[in-house]
Design an enzyme around this catalytic site. Structure first.
Site, PDB file in Angstrom:
ATOM      1  N   GLU A 135       0.788  -1.156   0.028  1.00 35.19           N
ATOM      2  CA  GLU A 135      -0.024  -0.134   0.098  1.00 35.19           C
ATOM      3  C   GLU A 135       0.848   1.279   0.041  1.00 35.19           C
ATOM      4  O   GLU A 135       1.847   1.283   0.629  1.00 35.19           O
ATOM      5  CB  GLU A 135      -0.780  -0.079   1.393  1.00 35.19           C
ATOM      6  CG  GLU A 135      -1.807   0.977   1.363  1.00 35.19           C
ATOM      7  CD  GLU A 135      -2.591   0.891   2.661  1.00 35.19           C
ATOM      8  OE1 GLU A 135      -3.036  -0.170   3.393  1.00 35.19           O
ATOM      9  OE2 GLU A 135      -3.069   1.865   3.054  1.00 35.19           O
TER      10      GLU A 135
ATOM     11  N   GLU B 198      -3.211  10.417   2.644  1.00 34.06           N
ATOM     12  CA  GLU B 198      -4.298  10.455   3.603  1.00 34.06           C
ATOM     13  C   GLU B 198      -4.431  12.022   4.214  1.00 34.06           C
ATOM     14  O   GLU B 198      -3.448  12.339   4.581  1.00 34.06           O
ATOM     15  CB  GLU B 198      -4.553   9.347   4.455  1.00 34.06           C
ATOM     16  CG  GLU B 198      -4.816   8.105   3.900  1.00 34.06           C
ATOM     17  CD  GLU B 198      -5.184   7.078   4.882  1.00 34.06           C
ATOM     18  OE1 GLU B 198      -6.249   6.346   4.827  1.00 34.06           O
ATOM     19  OE2 GLU B 198      -4.216   6.703   5.566  1.00 34.06           O
TER      20      GLU B 198
END
Ligand SMILES: *[C@@H]1O[C@H](CO)[C@@H](O)[C@H](O)[C@H]1NC(C)=O
Ligand SMILES: *[C@@H]1O[C@H](CO)[C@@H](O)[C@H](O)[C@H]1NC(C)=O
Length: 243
Positions: free
Chosen positions: A118, A122
């Protein structure tokens, strides 16, 4: 060429098909460069899957991603997810994003591989966080935060350039962080560096449920004081595959 969907893969695993068949299937990059400008009438099914029509709208400001107010006794609003149909292994994805202005609501622009490699952007509160994970191992020391002088709830251009030897995160054309693969060698003798072909995702989610997640996200959201939904916007997405 056979194209495997995630649910087809799960079915194969359940059916006991040899794991190396699965690995070969999910590691294949299918990258095709494109740019999509979000506007009313755009066909979301061309590049994206897993959408919930109640959590987005195509507007003159671009793709509006929503978390809906859970109302009543609900504590966690239903959010938006857009999962790219194609898998890519290396290349860059750029998006012009206006993050949600409310603490507890996480705006996300990430690469997510079937095996849980990943790479993240964010937005929590008014901070931009970068992070990466290897095979889903929760090593939060990979996280780092940046603040923007002009805040995150106005449009900025974010890009993640993922290459075999390094990952660079950009904001408005300026590199804010680079991680070299060579720096990710762990005690187990393995580079904890994302290498697996991944889907990229856009999303908006409510982190109010779990106390520690809510705290990380500068929440929880006080829904009683919020309107029917909280939004973030994406003006465009531009994908550039490695040649
Ligand atoms: C979606 O966006 C369009 C264009 O901005 C607007 O007219 C419409 O009311 C919106 N629909 C919803 C459900 O918010
Ligand atoms: C994290 O961000 C800070 C501030 O931008 C920077 O000084 C620091 O070097 C970064 N650390 C890593 C590991 O990237």
């Amino acid at each position: 060429m056979v194209s495997f969907t995630l649910s087809a893969l799960s079915a194969l695993v359940i059916a006991g098909v040899a794991l190396n068949t699965e690995a070969a299937a999910i590691k294949r990059s299918e990258c095709k460069s494109f740019q999509q400008n979000f506007a009313p009438g755009v066909d979301m099914n061309q590049y994206w899957t897993d959408m919930d029509p109640t959590t987005y709208n195509l507007t003159s400001q671009g793709l509006e991603m929503k978390v809906n107010n859970p109302k009543g006794d609900g504590k966690v609003g239903n959010g938006a997810l857009f999962n790219s149909k194609m898998l890519m292994q290396y290349g860059s994805v750029e998006a012009k994003i206006m993050a949600a202005p409310v603490g507890g609501i996480v705006t996300a622009f990430i690469y997510m591989a079937p095996g849980k490699d990943e790479i993240d952007y964010e937005w929590v509160g008014d901070q931009v966080q970068t992070a990466y994970y290897y095979r889903g191992i929760p090593d939060y020391s990979t996280e780092n935060s940046t603040s923007l002088a002009t805040g995150t709830s106005s449009f900025h251009i974010y890009k993640i350039d993922w290459q075999p030897e390094s990952i660079t995160w950009y904001i408005d054309g300026k590199a804010i962080r680079t991680v070299e693969k060579s720096s990710t060698l762990e005690k187990d003798g393995v580079y904890h560096y994302p290498t697996e072909a991944a889907h990229f995702q856009l999303g908006l989610w409510d982190a109010s449920g779990d106390a520690s997640t809510a705290q990380w996200a500068h929440g929880p959201v006080n829904w009683a004081a919020q309107p029917s939904h909280i939004s973030a916007y994406v003006e465009y997405v531009k994908v550039e595959c490695n040649a």
